[in-house]
Write a protein that holds these residues in place. Structure first.
Motif, PDB file in Angstrom:
ATOM      1  N   GLN A 127       0.830  -1.205   0.000  1.00  0.00           N
ATOM      2  CA  GLN A 127       0.000   0.000   0.000  1.00  0.00           C
ATOM      3  C   GLN A 127       0.865   1.256   0.000  1.00  0.00           C
ATOM      4  N   GLY A 128       2.038   1.168   0.606  1.00  0.00           N
ATOM      5  CA  GLY A 128       2.964   2.298   0.574  1.00  0.00           C
ATOM      6  C   GLY A 128       3.420   2.645  -0.828  1.00  0.00           C
ATOM      7  N   ALA A 129       3.485   1.647  -1.708  1.00  0.00           N
ATOM      8  CA  ALA A 129       3.806   1.927  -3.114  1.00  0.00           C
ATOM      9  C   ALA A 129       2.671   2.726  -3.759  1.00  0.00           C
ATOM     10  N   ASN A 130       1.418   2.429  -3.368  1.00  0.00           N
ATOM     11  CA  ASN A 130       0.291   3.233  -3.852  1.00  0.00           C
ATOM     12  C   ASN A 130       0.427   4.690  -3.418  1.00  0.00           C
ATOM     13  N   VAL A 131       0.878   4.883  -2.186  1.00  0.00           N
ATOM     14  CA  VAL A 131       1.084   6.239  -1.664  1.00  0.00           C
ATOM     15  C   VAL A 131       2.058   7.001  -2.572  1.00  0.00           C
ATOM     16  N   VAL A 132       3.162   6.349  -2.918  1.00  0.00           N
ATOM     17  CA  VAL A 132       4.157   6.989  -3.785  1.00  0.00           C
ATOM     18  C   VAL A 132       3.615   7.168  -5.198  1.00  0.00           C
ATOM     19  N   ASP A 133       2.921   6.163  -5.720  1.00  0.00           N
ATOM     20  CA  ASP A 133       2.322   6.272  -7.059  1.00  0.00           C
ATOM     21  C   ASP A 133       1.466   7.534  -7.163  1.00  0.00           C
ATOM     22  N   ASN A 134       0.675   7.790  -6.143  1.00  0.00           N
ATOM     23  CA  ASN A 134      -0.164   8.991  -6.143  1.00  0.00           C
ATOM     24  C   ASN A 134       0.684  10.258  -6.105  1.00  0.00           C
ATOM     25  N   ALA A 135       1.695  10.256  -5.258  1.00  0.00           N
ATOM     26  CA  ALA A 135       2.508  11.457  -5.073  1.00  0.00           C
ATOM     27  C   ALA A 135       3.256  11.858  -6.333  1.00  0.00           C
ATOM     28  N   ILE A 136       3.585  10.888  -7.183  1.00  0.00           N
ATOM     29  CA  ILE A 136       4.306  11.211  -8.428  1.00  0.00           C
ATOM     30  C   ILE A 136       3.360  11.335  -9.623  1.00  0.00           C
ATOM     31  N   GLY A 137       2.054  11.311  -9.349  1.00  0.00           N
ATOM     32  CA  GLY A 137       1.074  11.573 -10.402  1.00  0.00           C
ATOM     33  C   GLY A 137       0.694  10.388 -11.252  1.00  0.00           C
ATOM     34  N   VAL A 138       1.126   9.192 -10.880  1.00  0.00           N
ATOM     35  CA  VAL A 138       0.765   7.995 -11.641  1.00  0.00           C
ATOM     36  C   VAL A 138      -0.621   7.524 -11.243  1.00  0.00           C
ATOM     37  N   GLY A 139      -0.926   7.601  -9.953  1.00  0.00           N
ATOM     38  CA  GLY A 139      -2.251   7.266  -9.465  1.00  0.00           C
ATOM     39  C   GLY A 139      -2.401   5.798  -9.101  1.00  0.00           C
ATOM     40  N   SER A 140      -3.260   5.541  -8.101  1.00  0.00           N
ATOM     41  CA  SER A 140      -3.502   4.167  -7.672  1.00  0.00           C
ATOM     42  C   SER A 140      -4.986   3.843  -7.525  1.00  0.00           C
ATOM     43  N   LEU A 141      -5.855   4.773  -7.897  1.00  0.00           N
ATOM     44  CA  LEU A 141      -7.287   4.540  -7.768  1.00  0.00           C
ATOM     45  C   LEU A 141      -7.694   3.347  -8.628  1.00  0.00           C
ATOM     46  N   GLY A 142      -8.318   2.366  -8.011  1.00  0.00           N
ATOM     47  CA  GLY A 142      -8.711   1.146  -8.705  1.00  0.00           C
ATOM     48  C   GLY A 142      -7.813  -0.026  -8.380  1.00  0.00           C
TER      49      GLY A 142
END
Length: 228
Positions: A127-142
């Protein structure tokens, strides 16, 4: 001395399963204290329910974090390095990843203002990778344990983000099958262990708990050290 156990609850591709991993008491967390305006600031977002005992996401034992810190410290002689553990629920409630996303961006933004010459490294597990994905604009919704993006690292700070390491990144698995692309792609090591059901569509729950092993922490530390 009371033994502490870390339980990581892992949701598999088609059902939620529980994965328990016994770990030794953290030995490197004490060496990861913040240094004011260190040369490099490493942010880390933990995985879901990793402490298993209600310990906040920014404290308590985390074998993946401990292994990365130890490996990186061995490769950064001559540099000062501060470590920051993202403060967020790190649980299965809606909004968890988004809360971590906000906290990470707030931390990086504050550090960038306070320390104009500091470089940044972003790391996250599960889930921490999702946190980073969001912060760099890649997104994790879904994605599994993902959530809406609520903040991104400002463009003015982006060049100072030198390296990103993601372990067991849920956006790579069902149902998104997505990877980090764009601005940060060349600076990202997106590590998915063979058989990991979260990021690789495998069926080996133990693979998702393997990122504390040298086979993962050492390449990650090498990747970071070469870029800072």
């Amino acid at each position: 001395m009371r033994q502490r156990r870390t339980t990581a609850k892992i949701a598999a591709v088609t059902a939620v399963t529980a994965l328990a991993a016994s770990v030794l008491t953290a030995t490197t967390a004490g060496s990861a204290s913040a240094v004011a305006c260190a040369d490099v600031d490493v942010s880390y977002a933990t995985g879901t329910n990793l402490s298993g005992d209600g310990t906040p996401s920014d404290s308590g034992p985390d074998p993946v974090y401990d292994a990365l810190v130890a490996a990186l410290n061995a490769r950064t002689a001559g540099k000062t390095v501060s470590y920051y553990r993202v403060k967020y629920p790190a649980d299965l409630r809606p909004g968890s990843a988004s809360a971590g996303n906000r906290n990470l961006v707030e931390h990086i933004t504050a550090q960038a203002a306070a320390c104009p010459n500091q470089k940044f490294v972003l790391t996250g597990y599960s889930q921490g990778a999702n946190v980073v994905d969001n912060a760099i604009g890649v997104g994790s919704l879904g994605a599994l344990t993902g959530g809406p993006t609520v903040a991104v690292i400002p463009a003015a700070i982006e060049p100072r983000v030198k390296s990103i390491v993601l372990y067991g990144n849920p956006i790579r698995g069902f149902p998104m099958y997505k990877k980090v692309t764009g601005t940060y792609q060349s600076r990202t090591l997106d590590d998915c262990a063979t058989g990991d059901p979260i990021c690789g569509g495998g069926f080996d729950g133990n693979a998702h708990a393997a990122y504390s092993l040298p086979a993962h922490s050492n390449p990650a530390a090498d990747f970071i050290a070469a870029r800072i």
